[in-house]
Structure formats: C-alpha cells, structure tokens
Scaffold this active site. Structure first.
Site, PDB file in Angstrom:
ATOM      1  N   HIS A  98      -7.850  -0.126  -1.317  1.00  0.00           N
ATOM      2  CA  HIS A  98      -7.609  -1.241  -2.234  1.00  0.00           C
ATOM      3  C   HIS A  98      -8.883  -1.882  -2.779  1.00  0.00           C
ATOM      4  O   HIS A  98      -9.016  -3.096  -2.835  1.00  0.00           O
ATOM      5  CB  HIS A  98      -6.692  -2.279  -1.567  1.00  0.00           C
ATOM      6  CG  HIS A  98      -5.441  -1.641  -1.043  1.00  0.00           C
ATOM      7  ND1 HIS A  98      -4.565  -0.988  -1.879  1.00  0.00           N
ATOM      8  CD2 HIS A  98      -4.972  -1.481   0.211  1.00  0.00           C
ATOM      9  CE1 HIS A  98      -3.586  -0.469  -1.149  1.00  0.00           C
ATOM     10  NE2 HIS A  98      -3.818  -0.750   0.112  1.00  0.00           N
ATOM     11  N   SER A 111       0.832  -1.203   0.000  1.00  0.00           N
ATOM     12  CA  SER A 111       0.000   0.000   0.000  1.00  0.00           C
ATOM     13  C   SER A 111       0.865   1.251   0.000  1.00  0.00           C
ATOM     14  O   SER A 111       1.671   1.453  -0.898  1.00  0.00           O
ATOM     15  CB  SER A 111      -0.972  -0.030   1.188  1.00  0.00           C
ATOM     16  OG  SER A 111      -1.930   1.004   1.088  1.00  0.00           O
TER      17      SER A 111
END
Length: 311
Positions: free
Chosen positions: A195, A86
C-alpha cells in the site's frame, strides 16, 4: 437492513485455516475449484511452512473468504454490500459477482508472486496505535529518505495507522512513535511493504494481466477500501483491485461510507476478529459480527436483523 461483509487482509492468516472451514457442500465445491485452477491441493497451502510464502497466504485468504461467504449466501444470510482490506478486496469482488473465482485465483497468485519476488526480505509494516494520522504523517516525513523509505499505508482507525517501509525505516518509525506517546507499535506479519509506491511497478504488471479477464458489473454494492466509496463499473473495480497493493487503505473511511450508504450490520468473513473490532468504532456494537465465532449463530442474527429485529 443492509448487511456488509468485511474481508480481512494479510496478517489474519493462521495455520490450518482451510482445514477448519465448515463442512458445507459449497466449501467442498470451492476447494475443488481452487485445486483445479491452481493445480495443487489447496489444503497443502495452510501449513506453517507454506504460509511463509506471500503467495500461499493470499490464496488461502481468498479461498477461505469466498468459501465462508458462499456458505452464508446458500443459507440465505448473504451480504448486500462488500468491502475488503487489501487482499480482502479480491474475495469481495468474487462475492459481488465481478470476478469468477477462477480468474481471481490466477490473478491473486500472480499478485502474491510479484510482491514476494520484489521484496523477499528486509521490508514490512508496523501498526502504530494511539497516535493521530497527522502525528504519524509527521513521523513518516521525518524518517522518509532514499535509504529509509517510509509511507503511511493503512488508516485502519482514527488512532490505528500502519506504516510500510524497509527495516531501517520501520525501526526509526517505531522509536519516534513510542517517544511521541504511541500506546503500541507492532511489527505486522507482513514481509512486504504494501500500500505504497514501492509496489507501483508490481501493480502496473498486475493491472496489465487483470485487463485481459472478463469482469461483470457487481450484483451488490462493492466498496473500495482504496477510495472509500462504492464502485459500480466492472473495469473500475478491476483497476481498483490491481492497484490496491500500491495505494493506501482507507479502512476507517470505508466503513463510514458503508454506514452512510445504509449498511446497518457488519460481518467479518471468514472471521478472526480484527475487522470486527475496528467496525465497533463505526457501527452499533451489537450489529458487528465475526463469522469465526460460529456460522449458525451468525446466520440466525443476520436473518433476524433482516426481519427488522434486534441484531
């Protein structure tokens, strides 16, 4: 004897993390550079109060990761390969030479602000441990609807799957996962649904801003955790960075790809242990290090590993 540096994502932050950085000249230089770009003292970003902001969290993780990585590089214990989970992809790109830290700071500040503005409350993520991906997929399919959006967001390990969505959806996912035999279902310290398609608009806005910066081909191997493969073209890496907030994280496959490309040691930077624990399922346990356990010992083990000795 290739060394992979792994950079963690949101949730690994802790109060005082910038104050606890090593007393190394490159750390001081990194903090000063961050202060010049941001217009604030970065040491004001790691308080308990400040870390309630997604913006502060992401900036702290970027700054700390780059500072520790630069320290190891200066001590002749740098990486051959990088990957980040991430927000961790951003320091990975800086360390690989794709982005200047100044550009990364500006874009990460925008990234955090876009995410925070879009979802100030009522959303988040849960980690489901003990169920296979197919089982979690089935639970998400059962829950997902307009009033209860739910998405598989991270595949961190074969039986550690993260789901993103709103509070109502995550409550249903938690109940169903527990009923299906999950060993643990934990709400993560993530106030936004990362996400997944809920952040498509924000990723597009970030991509437009990122397209205006100057990027360079990586000096070492950059492995995308959204694609679980190495990327070598600057513009593809920049696109990957911008869009990773809206794409699932394929962390387990990313580690396997790094191993297949020749990584024989994995080091979590700046440290904390979460990625190191995940890497032990892929790498030889003695070849997985946590930089948070002490840089002197980590440096010595990386150097010994490169000489062909035991990890």
């Amino acid at each position: 004897m290739s060394v992979l540096f792994m950079f963690p994502g949101q949730g690994s932050q802790r109060a005082g993390m910038l104050h606890a950085l090593p007393g190394d000249p490159v750390v001081a230089q990194t903090l000063a550079e961050a202060g010049d770009v941001l217009g604030v003292d970065p040491l004001a970003l790691d308080t308990v109060e400040a870390l309630r902001s997604t913006v502060a969290v992401q900036l702290c993780l970027l700054i700390a990761s780059v500072a520790v990585a630069r320290t190891l590089v200066r001590q002749d214990a740098g990486p051959d390969m990088v990957a980040g989970l991430s927000i961790g992809a951003w320091p990975a790109a800086v360390v690989a030479g794709v982005l200047a830290l100044s550009d990364a700071l500006r874009l990460v500040r925008l990234r955090g602000q876009l995410m925070e503005d879009a979802y100030p409350s009522g959303y988040g993520m849960v980690a489901v441990i003990g169920l296979a991906e197919t089982q979690v997929d089935a639970i998400v399919a059962q829950v997902h609807a307009a009033p209860t959006p739910a998405y598989v967001a991270n595949i961190n390990a074969e039986r550690q799957i993260v789901v993103a969505g709103n509070d109502a959806a995550l409550a249903q996912v938690t109940a169903l996962a527990q009923a299906s035999g999950a060993s643990t279902v934990t709400r993560l310290c993530m106030p936004v649904p990362s996400h997944c398609p809920l952040l498509d608009a924000q990723a597009e806005a970030l991509a437009e801003a990122a397209a205006k910066i100057t990027a360079r081909a990586p000096r070492l191997t950059y492995v995308s955790s959204s694609r679980a493969r190495a990327l070598f073209r600057a513009h593809l890496i920049v696109e990957d960075l911008a869009w990773n907030m809206a794409r699932p994280v394929l962390w387990h496959d990313t580690l396997r790809h790094a191993l297949e490309r020749g990584a024989s040691m994995a080091v979590e930077v700046p440290g904390g242990g979460a990625l190191a624990r995940l890497a032990q399922a892929v790498f030889v346990a003695d070849a997985v290090l946590d930089a948070g356990s002490g840089l002197d010992a980590v440096r010595a083990r990386i150097q010994r590993h490169r000489r062909g000795g035991n990890p």
